[in-house]
Scaffold this motif. Structure first.
Motif, short mmCIF file in Angstrom:
data_model
loop_
_atom_site.label_atom_id
_atom_site.label_comp_id
_atom_site.label_asym_id
_atom_site.label_seq_id
_atom_site.Cartn_x
_atom_site.Cartn_y
_atom_site.Cartn_z
N PHE A 66 10.12 55.28 14.10
CA PHE A 66 9.69 56.39 14.96
C PHE A 66 9.12 55.81 16.25
N CYS A 67 9.56 56.36 17.36
CA CYS A 67 9.11 55.90 18.68
C CYS A 67 8.55 57.09 19.46
N ASP A 68 7.41 56.86 20.16
CA ASP A 68 6.74 57.96 20.85
C ASP A 68 5.96 57.41 22.02
N THR A 69 6.14 58.03 23.20
CA THR A 69 5.37 57.61 24.38
C THR A 69 4.59 58.78 24.97
N THR A 70 4.36 59.85 24.20
CA THR A 70 3.65 61.02 24.73
C THR A 70 2.19 60.73 25.02
N GLU A 71 1.62 59.70 24.42
CA GLU A 71 0.21 59.39 24.69
C GLU A 71 0.01 58.95 26.14
N ASP A 72 1.09 58.60 26.81
CA ASP A 72 1.00 58.24 28.23
C ASP A 72 1.22 59.44 29.14
N GLY A 73 1.32 60.63 28.53
CA GLY A 73 1.51 61.84 29.33
C GLY A 73 2.92 62.37 29.19
N ILE A 74 3.09 63.68 29.46
CA ILE A 74 4.41 64.28 29.36
C ILE A 74 4.83 64.95 30.67
N GLY A 75 4.08 64.67 31.72
CA GLY A 75 4.38 65.27 33.02
C GLY A 75 5.31 64.42 33.86
N ALA A 76 5.09 64.50 35.17
CA ALA A 76 5.99 63.83 36.11
C ALA A 76 5.97 62.32 35.96
N ASN A 77 4.84 61.76 35.53
CA ASN A 77 4.73 60.30 35.40
C ASN A 77 4.91 59.83 33.95
N ALA A 78 5.57 60.64 33.15
CA ALA A 78 5.76 60.29 31.74
C ALA A 78 6.56 59.00 31.60
N ARG A 79 6.18 58.20 30.59
CA ARG A 79 6.90 56.95 30.32
C ARG A 79 8.03 57.23 29.33
N SER A 80 9.21 56.81 29.70
CA SER A 80 10.38 57.08 28.85
C SER A 80 10.27 56.31 27.54
N VAL A 81 10.65 56.99 26.45
CA VAL A 81 10.63 56.34 25.15
C VAL A 81 11.73 55.30 25.02
N THR A 82 12.66 55.27 25.97
CA THR A 82 13.69 54.24 25.93
C THR A 82 13.10 52.85 26.12
N ALA A 83 11.86 52.79 26.66
CA ALA A 83 11.18 51.49 26.74
C ALA A 83 10.96 50.91 25.35
N GLU A 84 10.90 51.78 24.33
CA GLU A 84 10.76 51.34 22.94
C GLU A 84 12.11 51.29 22.24
N THR A 85 12.93 52.31 22.40
CA THR A 85 14.20 52.37 21.66
C THR A 85 15.18 51.29 22.09
N ASP A 86 15.12 50.90 23.37
CA ASP A 86 16.04 49.86 23.83
C ASP A 86 15.75 48.50 23.19
N LYS A 87 14.55 48.31 22.67
CA LYS A 87 14.23 47.08 21.96
C LYS A 87 15.10 46.94 20.72
N PHE A 88 15.51 48.08 20.15
CA PHE A 88 16.36 48.07 18.96
C PHE A 88 17.83 48.19 19.33
N PHE A 89 18.13 48.98 20.37
CA PHE A 89 19.51 49.14 20.81
C PHE A 89 20.11 47.80 21.24
N GLN A 90 19.29 46.95 21.85
CA GLN A 90 19.80 45.67 22.35
C GLN A 90 20.25 44.75 21.21
N LEU A 91 19.86 45.05 19.98
CA LEU A 91 20.19 44.16 18.87
C LEU A 91 21.67 44.18 18.51
N VAL A 92 22.41 45.20 18.96
CA VAL A 92 23.85 45.23 18.71
C VAL A 92 24.63 44.78 19.95
N LYS A 93 23.93 44.34 20.98
CA LYS A 93 24.57 43.87 22.21
C LYS A 93 24.67 42.35 22.22
N ILE A 94 25.71 41.85 22.85
CA ILE A 94 25.98 40.41 22.88
C ILE A 94 25.04 39.72 23.86
N ILE A 95 24.43 38.62 23.41
CA ILE A 95 23.67 37.74 24.30
C ILE A 95 24.66 36.74 24.89
#
Length: 231
Positions: A66-95
């Motif tokens: 489970f990934c969640d970035t709502t503690e940083d706010g949900i307005g205009a300056n919200a932090r995208s949860v992709t900052a967390e999910t991409d840590k896992f998505f990159q594992l199927v990508k070639i280095i």
């Protein structure tokens, strides 16, 4: 027993070079699947075929994260949860420097499934799981008014990865200084038997000589072969 901490992924991005990713929230479920491949040897007159172990199959570990970035706010300056999910998505990508996706080790604490195997199983106990990412599924479930994803669940499937040297060291298969009897399975070769019992595929000739085999390409499934000791 060590104190439980957050789970970690050790990502091998180069030789002796690791990135460490700590999960935001420990998974509520771990799913392991391990199978063995068996061959049926049909012998006329028997009530059931003989079962011959061929090899183990790669184990799979499924992580629900489970990934969640709502503690940083949900307005205009919200932090995208992709900052967390991409840590896992990159594992199927070639280095590029590896020409393959990375090898990943998931660890949590010492009470890891597989750490309490009996003494008869030798040194196959484990306190972590090492594999390569087979699949990553991302499901985004909450967005900011601007459409920035804020919450997501990630299903990560790791397929077991262990080099052959590690497997031989862990298994420590019955020592080659003893004589063995082996029921030949369909498709098995003398080289494969030499690799299994002697750890040297090239030592197939002593097996052929001990069993009077003139043509190693013509083997009969179900035959009981004598594996002579190597001294």
């Amino acid at each position: 027993m060590s104190i439980p901490v957050k789970g970690q992924l050790w990502i091998e991005v180069g030789e002796n070079d690791f990135d460490i990713v700590e999960v935001q929230f420990n998974p509520t479920e771990l799913s392991f699947e391990k199978n063995a491949q068996l061959a049926e040897i049909n012998i006329p007159g028997l009530d059931a075929p003989i079962q011959q172990f061929v090899r183990g199959q790669a184990e799979r570990l499924t992580l629900e994260l489970f990934c969640d970035t709502t503690e940083d706010g949900i307005g205009a300056n919200a932090r995208s949860v992709t900052a967390e999910t991409d840590k896992f998505f990159q594992l199927v990508k070639i280095i590029p420097t590896l020409h393959a996706p990375p090898v990943v080790t998931f660890s949590w604490h010492d009470e890891f499934p597989g750490n309490r195997l009996g003494e008869q199983w030798g040194n196959q106990r484990r306190t972590s799981f090492t594999g390569m990412a087979e699949s990553v599924r991302q499901k985004f479930t909450m967005f900011s008014p601007e459409g920035v994803p804020l919450r997501a669940t990630v299903t990560l499937v790791l397929r077991e990865w262990r080099p052959i040297e590690q497997q031989f060291n862990e298994l420590n298969l019955s020592s080659p200084d003893r004589t063995h009897a082996h029921v030949l399975a369909a498709g098995e070769t003398l080289s494969a038997l030499a690799a299994r019992y002697y750890e040297r595929p090239g030592l197939w000739r002593p097996i052929a000589e001990a069993n009077g085999i003139d043509d190693p390409r013509r083997l009969t499934p179900g035959a009981v072969l004598l594996i002579p000791a190597q001294r």
